[in-house]
Design a protein around this motif. Structure first.
Motif, PDB file in Angstrom:
ATOM      1  N   PHE A 121       0.869  -1.172   0.000  1.00  0.00           N
ATOM      2  CA  PHE A 121       0.000   0.000   0.000  1.00  0.00           C
ATOM      3  C   PHE A 121       0.908   1.225   0.000  1.00  0.00           C
ATOM      4  O   PHE A 121       1.801   1.331   0.842  1.00  0.00           O
ATOM      5  CB  PHE A 121      -0.904  -0.008   1.240  1.00  0.00           C
ATOM      6  N   GLU A 122       0.675   2.142  -0.937  1.00  0.00           N
ATOM      7  CA  GLU A 122       1.564   3.294  -1.071  1.00  0.00           C
ATOM      8  C   GLU A 122       0.853   4.587  -0.710  1.00  0.00           C
ATOM      9  O   GLU A 122      -0.321   4.766  -1.001  1.00  0.00           O
ATOM     10  CB  GLU A 122       2.099   3.407  -2.502  1.00  0.00           C
ATOM     11  N   GLY A 123       1.612   5.469  -0.087  1.00  0.00           N
ATOM     12  CA  GLY A 123       1.139   6.818   0.198  1.00  0.00           C
ATOM     13  C   GLY A 123       2.214   7.803  -0.197  1.00  0.00           C
ATOM     14  O   GLY A 123       3.405   7.491  -0.154  1.00  0.00           O
ATOM     15  N   ALA A 124       1.782   8.984  -0.608  1.00  0.00           N
ATOM     16  CA  ALA A 124       2.736  10.022  -0.996  1.00  0.00           C
ATOM     17  C   ALA A 124       2.184  11.374  -0.574  1.00  0.00           C
ATOM     18  O   ALA A 124       0.967  11.575  -0.494  1.00  0.00           O
ATOM     19  CB  ALA A 124       2.979   9.992  -2.501  1.00  0.00           C
ATOM     20  N   VAL A 125       3.084  12.285  -0.310  1.00  0.00           N
ATOM     21  CA  VAL A 125       2.699  13.663  -0.024  1.00  0.00           C
ATOM     22  C   VAL A 125       3.589  14.568  -0.876  1.00  0.00           C
ATOM     23  O   VAL A 125       4.812  14.446  -0.853  1.00  0.00           O
ATOM     24  CB  VAL A 125       2.786  13.993   1.485  1.00  0.00           C
ATOM     25  N   PRO A 126       2.957  15.440  -1.686  1.00  0.00           N
ATOM     26  CA  PRO A 126       3.731  16.326  -2.544  1.00  0.00           C
ATOM     27  C   PRO A 126       4.242  17.545  -1.779  1.00  0.00           C
ATOM     28  O   PRO A 126       3.647  17.962  -0.795  1.00  0.00           O
ATOM     29  CB  PRO A 126       2.714  16.746  -3.607  1.00  0.00           C
ATOM     30  N   GLY A 127       5.326  18.090  -2.279  1.00  0.00           N
ATOM     31  CA  GLY A 127       5.871  19.292  -1.670  1.00  0.00           C
ATOM     32  C   GLY A 127       6.982  19.851  -2.508  1.00  0.00           C
ATOM     33  O   GLY A 127       7.082  19.578  -3.707  1.00  0.00           O
ATOM     34  N   ILE A 143      13.643  20.579   5.312  1.00  0.00           N
ATOM     35  CA  ILE A 143      13.762  21.092   3.941  1.00  0.00           C
ATOM     36  C   ILE A 143      12.573  20.708   3.062  1.00  0.00           C
ATOM     37  O   ILE A 143      12.540  21.050   1.878  1.00  0.00           O
ATOM     38  CB  ILE A 143      15.088  20.653   3.262  1.00  0.00           C
ATOM     39  N   PHE A 144      11.589  20.005   3.616  1.00  0.00           N
ATOM     40  CA  PHE A 144      10.429  19.582   2.832  1.00  0.00           C
ATOM     41  C   PHE A 144       9.220  20.415   3.232  1.00  0.00           C
ATOM     42  O   PHE A 144       8.724  20.319   4.350  1.00  0.00           O
ATOM     43  CB  PHE A 144      10.131  18.099   3.044  1.00  0.00           C
ATOM     44  N   GLU A 145       8.751  21.225   2.280  1.00  0.00           N
ATOM     45  CA  GLU A 145       7.610  22.104   2.524  1.00  0.00           C
ATOM     46  C   GLU A 145       6.361  21.534   1.864  1.00  0.00           C
ATOM     47  O   GLU A 145       6.381  21.157   0.694  1.00  0.00           O
ATOM     48  CB  GLU A 145       7.908  23.492   1.951  1.00  0.00           C
ATOM     49  N   HIS A 146       5.286  21.493   2.629  1.00  0.00           N
ATOM     50  CA  HIS A 146       3.981  21.044   2.138  1.00  0.00           C
ATOM     51  C   HIS A 146       2.957  22.079   2.570  1.00  0.00           C
ATOM     52  O   HIS A 146       2.847  22.384   3.764  1.00  0.00           O
ATOM     53  CB  HIS A 146       3.639  19.663   2.719  1.00  0.00           C
ATOM     54  N   LYS A 159       1.411  16.984  10.996  1.00  0.00           N
ATOM     55  CA  LYS A 159       2.314  16.196  10.147  1.00  0.00           C
ATOM     56  C   LYS A 159       1.723  14.802   9.905  1.00  0.00           C
ATOM     57  O   LYS A 159       1.695  14.320   8.771  1.00  0.00           O
ATOM     58  CB  LYS A 159       3.690  16.097  10.797  1.00  0.00           C
ATOM     59  N   ASN A 160       1.238  14.153  10.950  1.00  0.00           N
ATOM     60  CA  ASN A 160       0.654  12.818  10.794  1.00  0.00           C
ATOM     61  C   ASN A 160      -0.603  12.844   9.934  1.00  0.00           C
ATOM     62  O   ASN A 160      -0.888  11.884   9.212  1.00  0.00           O
ATOM     63  CB  ASN A 160       0.341  12.191  12.150  1.00  0.00           C
ATOM     64  N   ALA A 161      -1.348  13.952   9.981  1.00  0.00           N
ATOM     65  CA  ALA A 161      -2.577  14.057   9.193  1.00  0.00           C
ATOM     66  C   ALA A 161      -2.302  14.109   7.694  1.00  0.00           C
ATOM     67  O   ALA A 161      -3.160  13.732   6.895  1.00  0.00           O
ATOM     68  CB  ALA A 161      -3.374  15.292   9.623  1.00  0.00           C
ATOM     69  N   VAL A 162      -1.115  14.564   7.306  1.00  0.00           N
ATOM     70  CA  VAL A 162      -0.788  14.666   5.873  1.00  0.00           C
ATOM     71  C   VAL A 162       0.324  13.717   5.454  1.00  0.00           C
ATOM     72  O   VAL A 162       0.724  13.703   4.299  1.00  0.00           O
ATOM     73  CB  VAL A 162      -0.390  16.112   5.474  1.00  0.00           C
ATOM     74  N   SER A 163       0.817  12.916   6.359  1.00  0.00           N
ATOM     75  CA  SER A 163       2.031  12.139   6.093  1.00  0.00           C
ATOM     76  C   SER A 163       1.850  11.048   5.043  1.00  0.00           C
ATOM     77  O   SER A 163       0.765  10.477   4.872  1.00  0.00           O
ATOM     78  CB  SER A 163       2.567  11.506   7.380  1.00  0.00           C
TER      79      SER A 163
END
Length: 179
Positions: A121-127, A143-146, A159-163
């Motif tokens: 199962f994959e998850g990703a968050v763009p930034g 250094i990772f902005e979302h 952070k956990n809500a969008v991780s």
């Protein structure tokens, strides 16, 4: 059913417990991390080894994650931990600093193995990659902005809500509820 999450990181276990209704047990087992450009391949190999070596019938969950930077052809990707330890977060920023395209994403693959079949199962968050900011988090978080804030500037709850891991765990939880 107990699901054994193979990690030494208690924070990951807390995050998993937020998504899974079943009992999540932390297993601190140092599986062999194969070298691959494929997060799923790495996570499945770790899950299979952990299942066999820990000698129980309960299924295991293993995750593998990385930072994928567009301007660097996806580097550091599955090698994120190694790059952090050897090159450092600040130098990754330096590599991208002059690039016009600073898009990146955190990706995570969660592998579930029950002794018969492995599922991923994959998850990703763009930034995007930015100059280091913030005092929280760990790894590449500064250094990772979302959505206008670095992960190091976010509260643990935000952070956990969008991780990326949370997104993968949510997909796993949906599958688990149906099966």
């Amino acid at each position: 059913m107990t699901i054994r999450f193979v990690t030494s990181n208690e924070g990951k276990v807390r995050e998993a417990r937020e998504y899974l209704t079943d009992d999540v047990e932390q297993i601190d087992y140092d599986y062999t991390e194969i070298q691959s450009d494929d997060l799923a391949e790495i996570a499945v190999a770790g899950a299979k080894e952990a299942f066999e070596e820990t000698g129980r019938d309960d299924p295991v969950l293993v995750d593998d994650a990385g930072l994928f930077v567009d301007a660097l052809g996806g580097f550091p990707g599955p090698y994120s931990s190694y790059a952090e330890d050897t090159v450092g977060v600040e130098r990754v920023w330096n590599l991208v600093e002059q690039e016009e395209n600073r898009r990146a994403k955190f990706r995570c693959v969660v592998a579930y193995y029950d002794g018969d079949e492995a599922r991923t199962f994959e998850g990703a968050v763009p930034g995007r990659i930015v100059a280091p900011r913030g005092d929280g988090g760990f790894g590449y978080d500064p250094i990772f902005e979302h959505e206008g804030a670095t992960m190091a500037e976010m509260s643990t709850e935000r952070k956990n809500a969008v991780s990326h891991r949370g997104r993968a765990l949510a997909k796993f939880a949906d599958w688990l509820a149906e099966n």
